[in-house]
Design a protein around this motif. Structure first.
Motif, PDB file in Angstrom:
ATOM      1  N   THR A  18      -5.664  -6.219  -2.900  1.00 66.47           N
ATOM      2  CA  THR A  18      -5.379  -4.870  -2.462  1.00 66.47           C
ATOM      3  C   THR A  18      -6.492  -3.892  -2.532  1.00 66.47           C
ATOM      4  OG1 THR A  18      -3.231  -5.424  -3.393  1.00 66.47           O
ATOM      5  CG2 THR A  18      -3.880  -3.196  -3.125  1.00 66.47           C
TER       6      THR A  18
ATOM      7  N   LEU B 246      -2.066 -10.293  -5.935  1.00 64.44           N
ATOM      8  CA  LEU B 246      -1.951  -8.838  -5.274  1.00 64.44           C
ATOM      9  C   LEU B 246      -3.237  -8.149  -5.900  1.00 64.44           C
ATOM     10  CD1 LEU B 246      -0.057  -7.473  -3.788  1.00 64.44           C
ATOM     11  CD2 LEU B 246       0.979  -6.430  -5.970  1.00 64.44           C
TER      12      LEU B 246
ATOM     13  N   ALA C 111       0.884  -1.274  -0.112  1.00 67.74           N
ATOM     14  CA  ALA C 111       0.055   0.041  -0.073  1.00 67.74           C
ATOM     15  C   ALA C 111       0.781   1.179   0.096  1.00 67.74           C
ATOM     16  CB  ALA C 111      -1.071   0.048   1.302  1.00 67.74           C
TER      17      ALA C 111
ATOM     18  N   LEU D 198      -0.306  -2.074  -9.598  1.00 71.56           N
ATOM     19  CA  LEU D 198      -0.215  -3.524  -8.750  1.00 71.56           C
ATOM     20  C   LEU D 198       0.570  -4.535  -9.621  1.00 71.56           C
ATOM     21  CD1 LEU D 198      -3.614  -3.510  -7.337  1.00 71.56           C
ATOM     22  CD2 LEU D 198      -1.468  -2.799  -6.052  1.00 71.56           C
TER      23      LEU D 198
ATOM     24  N   GLN E 175      -7.501  -2.265   0.778  1.00 70.83           N
ATOM     25  CA  GLN E 175      -6.618  -1.197   1.006  1.00 70.83           C
ATOM     26  C   GLN E 175      -6.715   0.205   0.115  1.00 70.83           C
ATOM     27  OE1 GLN E 175      -2.661  -2.382   2.666  1.00 70.83           O
ATOM     28  NE2 GLN E 175      -3.129  -4.122   1.495  1.00 70.83           N
TER      29      GLN E 175
END
Length: 532
Positions: free
Chosen positions: A514, A510, A479, A496, A517
């Motif tokens: 993610t 990933l 992050a 990413l 977040q």
């Protein structure tokens, strides 16, 4: 709190003009019961003498100026020993000292001010103020003035005395304090057609609303407060608002508004003793009723913003208590800024009323009554904070209830507006849509690495805002790297993928873990969407 912007919850049963006359208040504001125009002439005279916020700071100096905000007058008295016009006005209007009539006559239209009740003749050759008149600087440098009852400019009614020389009268109208400026600072200031100041007190919120609302309506159950509101706006050179007497939303019927602001009588007390602070309903019911009925009084997209107290009750999550207040069709952002145990809370408001200076037996009895009330309701502490509603009629409303006792950067109106805009943005995008979006790191966000001295890698990474709410968010390496790369040029998915290649991770994994977040960083304002 109410000591900053008074509102009322008990009726005096009198008209505005009769209350002002009985209370010794001025009667010279157009549209407020007096048509003499004295307020306009008084404003011109005050400005000519530099009786403004900047003028006071220059005359008094920083130390005496700050002391006034704490209710301490001795430094200001020492600084106004001269014979200039500004010194005379400060002693007369701010410090409530009698001043020779001849000296005041060289600055103000004394005869008109005496006739219309701004001043009173005392001791044969002196005049004294009948209300407090205090310079107040507007957000764009406007020279405004706040009118309030004598002894009530700051710090509650503890400095005011009633007709019998005892505690303050129940209908007393206070001036500007911390709560007034807090509410003014968090209010969304986009141009609107209509604004409602519910429980106007001295009129400071109506004064601010007049800058960006075509029509301003001010209501209060205390007719004297409505009269003071009219005087405040007239003396500030602002068009008169619509003034309506009555309780809560009763005076406006079924009308809707684009903005509603209120610093209500939210003090949780055993009975309605002082109208500017005590709601008169049990516990936190007044604040609950106000919030629950605000949604139906808002136009689509409109905001309602309040200061409030709420109970922390044994066996109940305080956040769920507040969630239950939010009306249907509204997003909400509720921020708890402070919590006091019941003893601290009772002491605060007993001091506010000046009870600590009276009969010790009466003080003890009142203290006992407060604690009895809390114990009967199972209240262990009381929270204070901000409540903002936005009428969205969304199928999935966003309700955020959080505790944030840390320093913030006022004014926060733009921060509040941006919070709700982000809720609209996130509500309309699932994870796949979010990964297709581009983001940029918000201004003045810094990264902090926390770990033992000499350690090769940090134990954790913190992103910190230096503006607005000044939030801090603990993030992982992914992050932190993602936020650092966001400059609006690449989609979240492409960033990413690059991070996955750098770390040797599976990009599919990933991408799947993610978005949560990313969503959190957007919601808190660390990342801003870049929309085409």
């Amino acid at each position: 709190m109410p000591s900053g912007a008074p509102v009322s919850s008990g009726s005096s049963g009198s008209s505005v003009s009769s209350v002002s006359a009985a209370s010794g208040g001025p009667d010279g504001a157009e549209g407020s019961g007096g048509g003499s125009g004295t307020a306009g002439a008084l404003r011109e005279a005050l400005l000519a003498a530099d009786f403004t916020a900047d003028g006071l700071l220059e005359l008094l100096g920083a130390s005496a100026y700050a002391a006034l905000a704490r209710g301490e007058t001795v430094p200001a008295l020492r600084a106004t020993r001269g014979d200039g016009a500004l010194e005379a006005l400060v002693r007369l209007l701010l410090l409530q000292q009698p001043v020779p009539r001849a000296r005041v006559a060289s600055v103000l239209p004394v005869a008109r001010c005496v006739t219309d009740g701004w001043l009173a003749e005392v001791g044969g050759d002196e005049v004294a103020a009948r209300v407090d008149v205090r310079p107040y600087g507007g957000p764009d440098g406007e020279d405004w003035f706040i009118v309030s009852d004598l002894g009530c400019a700051v710090g509650g009614a503890g400095g005011a005395t009633g007709a019998d020389g005892g505690t303050a009268d129940e209908g007393v109208v206070l001036g500007v304090g911390g709560a007034s400026t807090t509410l003014a600072g968090i209010t969304v200031r986009t141009p609107v057609a209509s604004a409602l100041d519910l429980g106007s007190g001295c009129g400071v919120q109506a004064l601010h609303a007049a800058r960006h609302a075509t029509r301003v309506t001010a209501t209060d159950l205390n007719p004297r407060a409505l009269h003071i509101t009219a005087l405040t706006l007239a003396l500030s050179g602002v068009p008169a608002p619509e003034l309506l007497e009555g309780s809560l939303f009763e005076p406006v019927g079924e009308r809707r508004f684009d903005l509603i602001v209120s610093n209500p009588p939210f003090v949780i007390s055993p009975g309605a003793r002082l109208t500017y602070r005590d709601g008169g309903l049990g516990g936190d019911d007044l604040c609950r009723n106000l919030v629950q009925h605000a949604g139906e009084r808002l136009n689509p997209g409109g905001y309602a913003q309040f200061l409030a107290n709420w109970q922390h009750v044994d066996g109940e999550d305080w956040t769920e208590r507040l969630r239950s207040w939010v009306p249907r069709g509204c997003d909400a952002w509720i921020v708890q800024r402070e919590v006091q145990d019941i003893a601290q809370y009772a002491e605060l408001w007993l001091r506010d009323a000046g009870d600590h200076r009276g009969d010790p037996a009466a003080y003890t009895a009142r203290y006992d009554a407060w604690l009895d009330e809390f114990e009967a309701r199972g209240t262990r502490s009381v929270g204070f904070g901000w409540i903002t509603l936005r009428r969205t009629d969304a199928a999935r409303p966003s309700v955020t209830v959080e505790e944030w006792p840390h320093p913030v950067e006022q004014p926060l109106g733009d921060t509040v507006r941006a919070h709700f805009a982000r809720q609209d943005y996130l509500r309309g995008r699932d994870d796949a849509a979010l990964l297709a979006e581009r983001f940029r790191l918000a201004d003045e966000v810094v990264q902090e690495q926390v770990g033992l001295p000499g350690a090769e890698d940090p134990e954790h990474v913190v992103l910190r805002q230096n503006r607005g709410m000044r939030r801090a968010a603990r993030v992982d390496t992914v992050a932190a790297g993602f936020a650092g790369v966001c400059d609006g040029t690449l989609s979240a998915a492409r960033i990413l993928d690059a991070i996955a290649q750098l770390l040797g991770e599976d990009p599919v994994v990933l991408r799947s873990r993610t978005p949560e977040q990313i969503r959190s960083l957007v919601e808190q304002g660390f990342l801003e969407p870049v929309q085409a």
